[in-house]
Design a protein around this motif. Structure first.
Motif, PDB file in Angstrom:
ATOM      1  N   PHE A 124      11.684  -8.313  10.079  1.00  0.00           N
ATOM      2  CA  PHE A 124      11.349  -8.975   8.761  1.00  0.00           C
ATOM      3  C   PHE A 124      10.511  -7.719   8.060  1.00  0.00           C
ATOM      4  O   PHE A 124       9.445  -7.880   7.614  1.00  0.00           O
ATOM      5  CB  PHE A 124      10.407  -9.855   9.326  1.00  0.00           C
ATOM      6  CG  PHE A 124       9.866 -11.087   8.003  1.00  0.00           C
ATOM      7  CD1 PHE A 124      11.243 -11.210   7.024  1.00  0.00           C
ATOM      8  CD2 PHE A 124       8.757 -11.298   7.982  1.00  0.00           C
ATOM      9  CE1 PHE A 124      10.822 -12.004   6.068  1.00  0.00           C
ATOM     10  CE2 PHE A 124       8.377 -12.380   6.884  1.00  0.00           C
ATOM     11  CZ  PHE A 124       9.223 -12.478   6.014  1.00  0.00           C
ATOM     12  N   GLY A 125      11.431  -6.787   7.666  1.00  0.00           N
ATOM     13  CA  GLY A 125      10.877  -5.695   7.219  1.00  0.00           C
ATOM     14  C   GLY A 125      11.583  -5.594   5.772  1.00  0.00           C
ATOM     15  O   GLY A 125      12.043  -6.531   4.933  1.00  0.00           O
ATOM     16  N   GLY A 126      12.054  -4.447   5.027  1.00  0.00           N
ATOM     17  CA  GLY A 126      12.594  -4.392   3.797  1.00  0.00           C
ATOM     18  C   GLY A 126      13.779  -4.940   3.722  1.00  0.00           C
ATOM     19  O   GLY A 126      14.254  -5.874   2.845  1.00  0.00           O
TER      20      GLY A 126
ATOM     21  N   ILE B  89       7.794  -8.642  15.230  1.00  0.00           N
ATOM     22  CA  ILE B  89       6.747  -8.067  16.078  1.00  0.00           C
ATOM     23  C   ILE B  89       5.242  -8.240  15.387  1.00  0.00           C
ATOM     24  O   ILE B  89       4.356  -7.755  16.064  1.00  0.00           O
ATOM     25  CB  ILE B  89       6.916  -6.923  16.952  1.00  0.00           C
ATOM     26  CG1 ILE B  89       7.076  -5.631  15.717  1.00  0.00           C
ATOM     27  CG2 ILE B  89       8.033  -6.905  17.807  1.00  0.00           C
ATOM     28  CD1 ILE B  89       7.046  -4.332  16.404  1.00  0.00           C
ATOM     29  N   ASN B  90       5.301  -8.461  14.326  1.00  0.00           N
ATOM     30  CA  ASN B  90       3.979  -8.200  13.372  1.00  0.00           C
ATOM     31  C   ASN B  90       3.703  -9.577  13.106  1.00  0.00           C
ATOM     32  O   ASN B  90       4.182 -10.478  12.459  1.00  0.00           O
ATOM     33  CB  ASN B  90       4.408  -7.395  12.151  1.00  0.00           C
ATOM     34  CG  ASN B  90       2.945  -7.030  11.264  1.00  0.00           C
ATOM     35  OD1 ASN B  90       2.124  -7.694  11.391  1.00  0.00           O
ATOM     36  ND2 ASN B  90       3.319  -6.032  10.553  1.00  0.00           N
TER      37      ASN B  90
ATOM     38  N   ASP C  47       4.723   2.916  10.549  1.00  0.00           N
ATOM     39  CA  ASP C  47       3.627   2.152  11.476  1.00  0.00           C
ATOM     40  C   ASP C  47       4.001   0.600  11.436  1.00  0.00           C
ATOM     41  O   ASP C  47       3.217  -0.281  11.950  1.00  0.00           O
ATOM     42  CB  ASP C  47       2.128   2.326  11.207  1.00  0.00           C
ATOM     43  CG  ASP C  47       1.922   3.933  11.446  1.00  0.00           C
ATOM     44  OD1 ASP C  47       2.630   4.474  12.298  1.00  0.00           O
ATOM     45  OD2 ASP C  47       0.945   4.510  10.903  1.00  0.00           O
ATOM     46  N   GLY C  48       4.772   0.232  10.703  1.00  0.00           N
ATOM     47  CA  GLY C  48       4.938  -1.212  10.215  1.00  0.00           C
ATOM     48  C   GLY C  48       3.980  -1.911   9.477  1.00  0.00           C
ATOM     49  O   GLY C  48       3.706  -3.039   9.480  1.00  0.00           O
ATOM     50  N   LYS C  49       3.428  -1.200   8.611  1.00  0.00           N
ATOM     51  CA  LYS C  49       2.387  -1.603   7.759  1.00  0.00           C
ATOM     52  C   LYS C  49       2.648  -1.787   6.318  1.00  0.00           C
ATOM     53  O   LYS C  49       1.775  -1.980   5.520  1.00  0.00           O
ATOM     54  CB  LYS C  49       1.078  -0.758   7.674  1.00  0.00           C
ATOM     55  CG  LYS C  49       0.503  -0.409   9.360  1.00  0.00           C
ATOM     56  CD  LYS C  49      -0.692   0.397   9.432  1.00  0.00           C
ATOM     57  CE  LYS C  49      -1.218   0.576  10.606  1.00  0.00           C
ATOM     58  NZ  LYS C  49      -2.210   1.513  10.843  1.00  0.00           N
ATOM     59  N   VAL C  50       3.900  -2.131   5.983  1.00  0.00           N
ATOM     60  CA  VAL C  50       4.218  -2.098   4.603  1.00  0.00           C
ATOM     61  C   VAL C  50       5.034  -3.567   4.546  1.00  0.00           C
ATOM     62  O   VAL C  50       5.441  -4.255   5.497  1.00  0.00           O
ATOM     63  CB  VAL C  50       5.525  -1.297   4.167  1.00  0.00           C
ATOM     64  CG1 VAL C  50       6.574  -1.162   5.279  1.00  0.00           C
ATOM     65  CG2 VAL C  50       5.827  -1.508   2.825  1.00  0.00           C
TER      66      VAL C  50
END
Length: 375
Positions: A206-208, A229-230, A360-363
């Protein structure tokens, strides 16, 4: 002999003209995989009769940029200016160009040229050009003396007009750039798999890319489950219309999900177990893989395991051709489907920090560089 001499002179003059009319450009480049972004001045090939010059307004940061810039897929040539999510304004056109006029908005995705003659090109699948497509950056351009292309973290770009995408005047230009990769990369397999209203589907990652897939699937009317995973993104999943959010690090949440989905799209850019999602497919269900992890983290499919979940389909999908990309842009703008973006300035420190946050998966969910701030 005189005629031959005249022809040679003409060719020399034409070559000299092209060399002397190269387009000066400046951008942000990495000079090795360990070095931070720094200002870089270079030039692009001259504007040909079928080309346009685009003033770049915004450039998205794709995880592919990071993999390439850090040579995680191998063989990166430096210096490299990444960026294949580009939105800007046309400032010059070649004499044969009718698709654009000066002042139009235009976009550039992952393809800047192809032969236009092979069957894939004629069928609007330029990404599979039999003579090899020319990528937006880090690609050998066989149509311009095999020079290595440089991407969109820059102030301008020269591109074949046939490979540029028209952007409507009413488009949200701050958000449109990531559609040129994240948008088409997810839009294309959703269309290919013919997802329809009421289907139970899932998005892995579930990112960009993933948050674009969710928006397209929700617009169709599918019931969307998200895997990530976030934990911080659970509320975002609900806000974008997903019916369920699964944290794959929580074993209890993964129970009872086998044979549930007719379509799953994996956008995961890190190592994972594809069989986890294959087992979740219904009979005749389809798993589309669009995420490409770094070479050392590539997942492996056990063919023996596939026999135990027979009659499920797995396929890869690579961006989309120019006609489908144009269709995606038109559809997205018409339906107000855009990435959620954070605008950052065009300086090395800001881009370095953005890269690290993506790693880091922080966006949440896409960084876009305001190229107008480039000094």
């Amino acid at each position: 002999m005189n005629k031959l001499f005249t022809v040679v002179l003409i060719l020399i003059e034409m070559t000299s003209f092209a060399q002397n009319n190269r387009i000066p450009s400046k951008g942000l480049a990495m000079f090795s995989k360990e070095v931070a972004f720094k200002p870089y001045e270079f030039s692009r090939h001259a504007i040909g009769d079928n080309d346009i010059l685009i003033e770049i307004l915004y450039s998205g940061i794709c995880h592919s940029d990071i993999h390439t810039a850090k040579s995680e897929w191998g063989n990166t040539e430096y210096p490299i200016v990444p960026g294949h999510e580009i939105a800007g304004r046309v400032t010059k056109i070649g004499k044969n160009v009718t698709k654009f006029k000066v002042g139009d908005y235009a976009g550039i995705g992952c393809i800047v040229n192809s032969c236009g003659e092979c069957d894939p090109c004629k069928n609007g699948e330029e990404q599979f050009c039999e003579k090899r497509m020319v990528g937006t950056y880090a690609s050998k351009d066989q149509y311009h003396n095999n020079e290595i292309t440089q991407g969109g973290y820059a102030n301008n770009y020269v591109i074949s007009a046939n490979h540029a995408i028209k952007i409507q005047k009413n488009a949200d230009m701050k958000k449109v750039a990531p559609l040129l990769c994240a948008g088409i990369t997810t839009y294309s397999p959703i269309r290919f798999s013919k997802v329809k209203k009421g289907d139970n589907v899932a998005v892995a990652g579930f990112g960009g890319l993933g948050h674009m897939a969710v928006q397209y699937l929700v617009k169709i009317g599918a019931n969307v489950t998200i895997f990530d995973i976030n934990e911080d993104k659970r509320a975002d999943a609900q806000r974008l219309g997903a019916v369920k959010y699964i944290n794959v690090n929580n074993a209890d949440e993964l129970k009872g999900l086998n044979n549930q989905f007719s379509f799953i799209i994996s956008t995961i850019p890190t190592k994972y177990d594809p069989m986890l999602y294959v087992r979740m497919l219904k009979k005749d269900g389809e798993l589309a893989i669009v995420g490409v992890p770094a070479s050392e983290n590539r997942p492996i499919l056990n063919v023996v395991s596939l026999i135990g979940v027979s009659h499920r389909k797995i396929y890869g999908s690579m961006i989309g051709g120019i006609p489908e990309t144009q269709e995606m842009i038109d559809y997205s703008v018409a339906n107000n489907i855009y990435p959620e973006v954070e605008i950052i300035p065009a300086n090395g420190k800001a881009v370095d920090e953005a890269y690290q946050k993506v790693i880091d998966g922080k966006v949440k969910f896409r960084y876009v560089i305001d190229m107008k701030t480039l000094n």
